[in-house]
Write an enzyme that holds these catalytic residues in place. Structure first.
Site, PDB file in Angstrom:
ATOM      1  N   GLN A 237     -87.208  60.661   1.306  1.00  0.00           N
ATOM      2  CA  GLN A 237     -88.498  60.332   1.904  1.00  0.00           C
ATOM      3  C   GLN A 237     -89.048  61.517   2.695  1.00  0.00           C
ATOM      4  O   GLN A 237     -90.231  61.558   2.997  1.00  0.00           O
ATOM      5  CB  GLN A 237     -88.373  59.098   2.813  1.00  0.00           C
ATOM      6  CG  GLN A 237     -88.078  57.808   2.045  1.00  0.00           C
ATOM      7  CD  GLN A 237     -88.007  56.578   2.922  1.00  0.00           C
ATOM      8  OE1 GLN A 237     -87.074  55.811   2.788  1.00  0.00           O
ATOM      9  NE2 GLN A 237     -88.986  56.361   3.796  1.00  0.00           N
ATOM     10  N   ARG A 384     -89.129  49.377   6.511  1.00  0.00           N
ATOM     11  CA  ARG A 384     -90.568  49.168   6.425  1.00  0.00           C
ATOM     12  C   ARG A 384     -91.181  48.847   7.792  1.00  0.00           C
ATOM     13  O   ARG A 384     -91.873  47.852   7.973  1.00  0.00           O
ATOM     14  CB  ARG A 384     -90.905  48.054   5.451  1.00  0.00           C
ATOM     15  CG  ARG A 384     -92.330  48.185   4.932  1.00  0.00           C
ATOM     16  CD  ARG A 384     -92.677  47.062   4.010  1.00  0.00           C
ATOM     17  NE  ARG A 384     -93.946  47.304   3.361  1.00  0.00           N
ATOM     18  CZ  ARG A 384     -94.169  47.081   2.071  1.00  0.00           C
ATOM     19  NH1 ARG A 384     -93.205  46.661   1.311  1.00  0.00           N
ATOM     20  NH2 ARG A 384     -95.353  47.287   1.563  1.00  0.00           N
ATOM     21  N   CYS A 385     -90.857  49.711   8.750  1.00  0.00           N
ATOM     22  CA  CYS A 385     -91.512  49.569  10.052  1.00  0.00           C
ATOM     23  C   CYS A 385     -91.409  50.898  10.759  1.00  0.00           C
ATOM     24  O   CYS A 385     -90.634  51.740  10.390  1.00  0.00           O
ATOM     25  CB  CYS A 385     -90.857  48.481  10.900  1.00  0.00           C
ATOM     26  SG  CYS A 385     -89.257  48.929  11.564  1.00  0.00           S
ATOM     27  N   GLU A 760     -96.539  49.174   6.928  1.00  0.00           N
ATOM     28  CA  GLU A 760     -95.448  48.451   7.554  1.00  0.00           C
ATOM     29  C   GLU A 760     -95.890  47.229   8.341  1.00  0.00           C
ATOM     30  O   GLU A 760     -95.077  46.373   8.672  1.00  0.00           O
ATOM     31  CB  GLU A 760     -94.669  49.438   8.420  1.00  0.00           C
ATOM     32  CG  GLU A 760     -94.073  50.502   7.500  1.00  0.00           C
ATOM     33  CD  GLU A 760     -93.637  51.751   8.194  1.00  0.00           C
ATOM     34  OE1 GLU A 760     -94.145  52.014   9.290  1.00  0.00           O
ATOM     35  OE2 GLU A 760     -92.787  52.456   7.638  1.00  0.00           O
TER      36      GLU A 760
END
Lengths: 806, 288
Positions: A237, A384-385, A760
């Site tokens: 990522q 996902r935050c 997110e």
């Protein structure tokens, strides 16, 4: 001008710029199975690595015998910690300032920890040979429960830290203690709590789970010993950070390391960190001079690389009798597993958990976090935050519901009463953040009206009465969640990864024919960057999005950036993209003026061209200007049309939203059916509404999974009992509720295009909505706080405890 | 998730298959749809050296009627069962059950024979076969014999099959049109094993239950035939007292594992709830 001349609207529409529901350009290859992932890359002479993993959660390694494996035909090498010591890679630094074993050094600290790395001619031989590596273990006492980690007689996990009373984040008070982190005014908060007319106190757990992307973590390392160059393909990522870390660890100059992140099949935080598999593939290739590939399988992914959450949050709120909050106090026990490998900005051991005051105007607050070691896999990634924001949002949203119940108030009304008001922005929170913009009352009001909230409450009341009379076995819950996120890390004054500031970048090059290639320091894992960055440029430069190619992930060609996670791509690299485009437009203006033979100030921008002020028929389109940039520029000007921008954001962005879940629960089975789920998101300026809706659908689906049963669970021996998709809950389309999306638009005042990021928000906002719905359903029976996850059997146990089956 | 080395065979007749199994011995395993065997091979919990794929044996696939009995070839897939007119007419509880097994892709490959012969209490068909009093025809090197489903299941993955034997067909007496039936399954998601499931067939005459059979899935080491529970229904008017008694009798014989689907107590209670719901639905279908 004639009838065929396109109107301004037609010209704007043709660009497919910001605001357009442009179809995702990457889907052309993804839907045809033509994506190029790490495992699709095959190099001549490529070898495969596989891990021997520990069956024990805590054990001393007495002896490793690799002779039988080495004798097997096709096996090239077997690496253990002893082999990595001469190159000082038996341990590696983590992003959180801890160190982590690459291969087990003397002991193992979690089940499935990497013990030896077998390199063989093919993947099958590597797996077969793993079974021939003989490891003698001496089992040690296992520590699974974080609440027992700091007991005086708790087993000592990290013998390597013995005697170290200072960690990366200050004092350690126990052999299993990692850090203590505090924010806020403790004395004032304690006073507010003790003077509160109404107070609540609850331990709110957010259980351990896992991002579980479809594509697991993988790497392919290829060392060219003649050139002294290392090429590394991987599921990264943040490819640039990986290159920097690889250079620091290996001593190979950064320019001679080529890190390439090809297509990535989902990341959700799982692919931010550096894993032993990457390091072993690199070492293997350096030693053997051949390409070495490592591909993690599903069970390895779930049990060894990067869990998320595992925060246990004791929360106190004080309020007036009328329901005005006066103080918030939170203590978090953070279970980090065997090594502190959290992927947070380096100075933030608990991420941005101090967003825990949420959307409410708390005059005082105090947050304290203690991190502890246990015999579980390391990680603590932001699934996902933004960093620990999901945990914080869950904590405050659950706590507000608990307070509402104690006050006898409607949970939506309590929120409305305590919202930070629109005129208070920029708002200084009690825990140190400056919220950029927001209009919370409008958003919640819109949500309540759309879903007809008051009527639902009436229906719920009627159903409760019917339930009490024995006419139905269903109870109804309405879960309200109003979250405020903090994303777009971040300003380099307080955000860095291993010392590199968390700016991001864009480089845009306009070719003579008016097509564009643009490269960013971020890396899409499915977020549609190729689609949406092009839309920003299309609007800024008046070139059709279809003529703009976006490229990411190759560290040789892309400008340095910190990667994609924490919803930072749009807030940071999206800003860089707009700023780089504006540099190009400024130059284009001078070229246009030169071509039109007027002064720079006599031309004005008009969608896709510069025109002479007052003479709209006299213009030069951007395509014409691009051509001129290569053959007819004003005297003294460099030819060409390109720009780069490194954007260091002045502040984070603060997206927010109102989510409402309506649920019916069968008390006889504990099965919960989501009747409606409404998600209103305010992410500021909307670049592509269709992509936003897709993000909300995906994030809500993950949130649904987490709230309703997705967990990484261990037995008392430290065995992970949810290590496959048979047990780890990954919902299919059949179980997934229907999502109703909505929006308001409150632009970020400090972002060049006003965008805040949305990837997110739905995971952050949906989990408390689901959990509050389950809790709300049982509230009229005085069930007390019900912990997640809300799988059917646990919900049934609540009903059983309340005597609903008698 | 990479299996060990094995040799692969694809015989074209059942005789050839059992001859191979006899020759290759303990290290050989027959392969039907593969949805149970291949995952355990990938985790290396099973490591057969020889796989005998039964998929090439045409005689083992298909449905026919012999007198009052339906004969289903062991390699008949769940999808075949869902689309067979014969099955829909004579044994409608089978497609009701097949539809709750996994997902369409798996049902194209998963077979009735594989489902019943594997001995996994999580499989749905074994309890149903016990409920329907099916008979399995099995073939080994020593010849053919039959085993009643109700005598087939001895423990988890442990059945009355001898080494080298394969199930070739399943024989089930056709259900009367007046028979009530239902299969109720509680599961967390598509593709999951049952938290608990119950199969019920019953007949009613003059307002009284004249016969009943009950099978329970995934709540013990083996699929269960709940005989006492069924007995509690027979002779009753299927009133609440009788059903309560049947549910209590069914719950009394369960012994489920604690797994991600829930605690033993929960799964036992869910067996009861599924049974209660299956009886209710079967009652609405029963005539007479």
């Amino acid at each position: 001008m004639n009838d065929m001349t396109p109107t301004r609207e037609e010209r704007a529409e043709k660009l497919q710029g910001m605001g357009c529901r442009r179809k995702r350009v990457e889907d052309i290859r993804f839907t045809q199975g033509k994506g190029q992932y790490v495992d699709d890359i095959k190099l001549p002479g490529m070898l495969f690595g596989d891990f021997v993993r520990s069956p024990y959660a805590h054990a001393r390694i007495k002896h490793i015998d690799k002779s039988k494996a080495l004798a097997m035909k096709g096996v090239i090498a077997v690496l253990t910690a002893e082999d990595l010591k001469p190159v000082k890679l038996d341990w590696m630094p983590t992003l959180a300032g801890d160190v982590q074993m690459v291969l087990a050094d003397g002991k193992v600290l979690f089940q499935n920890q990497e013990v030896a790395f077998v390199i063989a001619e093919d993947r099958y031989i590597a797996s077969d040979a793993c079974e021939l590596v003989e490891v003698e273990y001496e089992a040690l006492e296992v520590l699974v429960d974080p609440f027992k980690a700091l007991a005086p007689n708790a087993p000592e996990l990290r013998e390597d830290l013995r005697g170290k009373t200072e960690g990366a984040h200050g004092k350690r008070i126990h052999h299993n203690h990692i850090f203590n982190w505090q924010v806020g005014d403790k004395a004032a908060t304690d006073a507010a709590i003790s003077n509160g007319e109404v107070t609540i106190k609850e331990m709110i757990s957010y259980h351990r789970t896992h991002p579980c992307p479809l594509e697991t973590c993988q790497a392919l390392a290829s060392m060219d010993k003649i050139k002294g160059e290392l090429t590394l393909w991987g599921t990264f990522q943040a490819p640039h950070v990986v290159r920097t870390v690889a250079s620091l660890l290996s001593g190979i100059p950064e320019a001679k390391i080529h890190v390439i992140a090809p297509d990535i099949g989902g990341g959700f935080g799982n692919k931010v960190g550096v894993y032993p598999g990457y390091v072993c593939a690199i070492v293997g290739s350096i030693v053997l001079g051949k390409p070495v590939k490592w591909v993690e399988d599903r069970m390895e992914n779930l049990t060894a690389t990067s869990f998320a959450r595992d925060y246990h949050m004791t929360t106190e709120i004080s309020a007036t009798k009328e329901g005005k909050v006066t103080g918030l106090k939170v203590h978090i026990l953070a279970d980090h597993g065997a090594f502190d490998a959290c992927a947070d900005p380096s100075k933030w051991p608990a991420g941005f958990a101090n967003i825990v005051t949420g959307s409410y105007d708390f005059p005082v607050a105090h947050l304290e976090v203690d991190g502890v070691y246990t015999n579980k896999a390391p990680g603590g990634v932001a699934y996902r935050c933004s960093f620990r924001v999901t945990e914080a949002a869950y904590c405050i949203e659950r706590a507000m519901d608990i307070l509402a119940q104690k006050l006898g108030m409607d949970p939506a009304d309590l929120r409305m009463k305590n919202f930070i008001q629109p005129q208070q922005f920029p708002y200084q929170s009690a825990l140190g953040w400056e919220y950029d913009s927001g209009d919370y009352p409008t958003a919640l009001k819109k949500g309540m009206e759309t879903i007809n909230y008051r009527a639902l409450r009436e229906e719920q009341k009627a159903k409760q009465e019917a339930f009490k009379r024995g006419e139905t076995r269903e109870i109804m819950g309405i879960g309200v969640s109003f979250f405020t996120e903090i994303v777009g890390a971040g300003p380099s004054r307080n955000c860095d990864i291993l010392g590199v500031g968390m700016f991001d970048s864009a480089e845009i090059r306009v070719h003579p024919t008016g097509s564009i290639i643009a490269r960013m320091g971020t890396k899409s894992q499915g977020q549609a960057h190729e689609t949406t960055y092009a839309q920003i440029i299309a609007t800024e430069l008046g070139i059709e999005a279809d003529k703009i190619m976006i490229e990411e992930g190759n560290t040789d060609t892309a400008p340095y950036g910190l990667g994609t996670y924490g919803s930072r791509s749009t807030p940071v690299a999206g800003a860089a993209t707009a700023m780089a485009a504006r540099k190009i437009r400024a130059k284009a203006q001078m070229i246009a003026a030169h071509l039109l033979e007027v002064s720079d100030y006599d031309v004005e921008w008009d969608i896709d061209r510069f025109r002479v002020k007052g003479l709209p028929e006299k213009f030069k389109t951007m395509t014409e200007i691009a051509w001129a940039a290569y053959n007819n520029v004003p005297e003294g000007m460099e030819p060409g049309l390109e720009a780069v921008n490194y954007y260091d954001p002045p502040n984070m962005t603060y997206p927010f939203g109102a989510y409402i879940c309506v649920m019916d629960i069968d008390v006889d089975t504990g099965v919960a059916k989501t009747r409606r789920f409404y998600a209103l998101d305010d992410c500021g300026t909307r670049i592509n509404p269709m992509v936003i809706e897709g993000q909300v659908h995906g994030g809500c689906t993950e949130g649904f999974a987490i709230a309703m049963g997705q967990e990484i669970r261990y037995d008392e021996m430290g065995n992970c009992v949810t290590g496959s998709l048979m047990d780890f809950f990954l919902p299919t389309a059949v179980e997934t509720p229907h999502w109703e999306t909505d929006f308001t638009v409150t632009p970020s005042p400090h972002h060049p295009i006003g965008a805040k990021g949305v990837g997110e928000s739905p995971n952050v906002g949906s989990v408390p909505a689901f959990s509050n719905a389950v809790n709300d359903a049982f509230a009229f029976l005085n069930a007390g706080h019900i912990q997640m996850p809300h799988d059917a059997w646990r919900t049934w146990e609540v009903a059983e405890r309340l005597g609903l089956h008698d | 998730m990479i299996p060990g080395r094995f040799d692969y065979y694809r015989p074209s007749s059942a005789q050839e298959a059992v001859a191979l199994l006899a020759k290759l011995g303990e290290d050989a395993r027959p392969l039907a749809g593969g949805h149970s065997l291949i995952p355990v091979m990938k985790t290396r919990l099973a490591a057969p050296e020889h796989l005998i794929d039964l998929g090439g044996i045409a005689d083992l696939r298909g449905v026919k009627v012999e007198g009052d009995t339906v004969v289903i070839g062991a390699m008949t897939t769940q999808h075949d069962l869902l689309t067979s007119k014969v099955i829909a007419e004579h044994l409608p509880i089978i497609p009701e059950t097949s539809a709750l097994i996994a997902d369409p892709q798996i049902r194209y490959l998963g077979t009735l024979g594989g489902n019943v012969a594997n001995g996994d209490p999580g499989n749905d068909m074994p309890a149903l076969m016990m409920c329907l009093d099916a008979t399995f025809t099995v073939l080994g090197a020593g010849g053919e014999r039959t085993i009643k489903a109700r005598e087939f299941y001895l423990g988890t993955y442990y059945t009355a099959l001898e080494t080298g034997e394969i199930v070739t067909s399943i024989r089930i007496k056709a259900m009367s049109k007046a028979t009530g039936y239902a299969y109720e399954k509680l599961k967390r998601k598509v593709g999951d094993y049952a938290t608990a499931a119950a199969a019920v067939v019953l007949s009613v005459s003059g307002g009284k239950c004249t016969s009943a059979a009950i099978g329970l899935t995934n709540v013990a080491e083996t699929p269960l035939l709940a005989e006492d529970a069924a007995a509690a229904l027979v002779g009753s008017s299927l009133d609440k007292v009788a059903i309560d008694k049947a549910v209590a009798a069914a719950e009394a014989i369960t012994n489920p594992a604690h797994d991600a689907r829930g605690t033993p107590q929960y799964r036992t209670k869910m067996a009861g709830v599924m049974l209660r719901r299956a009886i209710a639905r079967a009652m609405t279908r029963a005539h007479g």
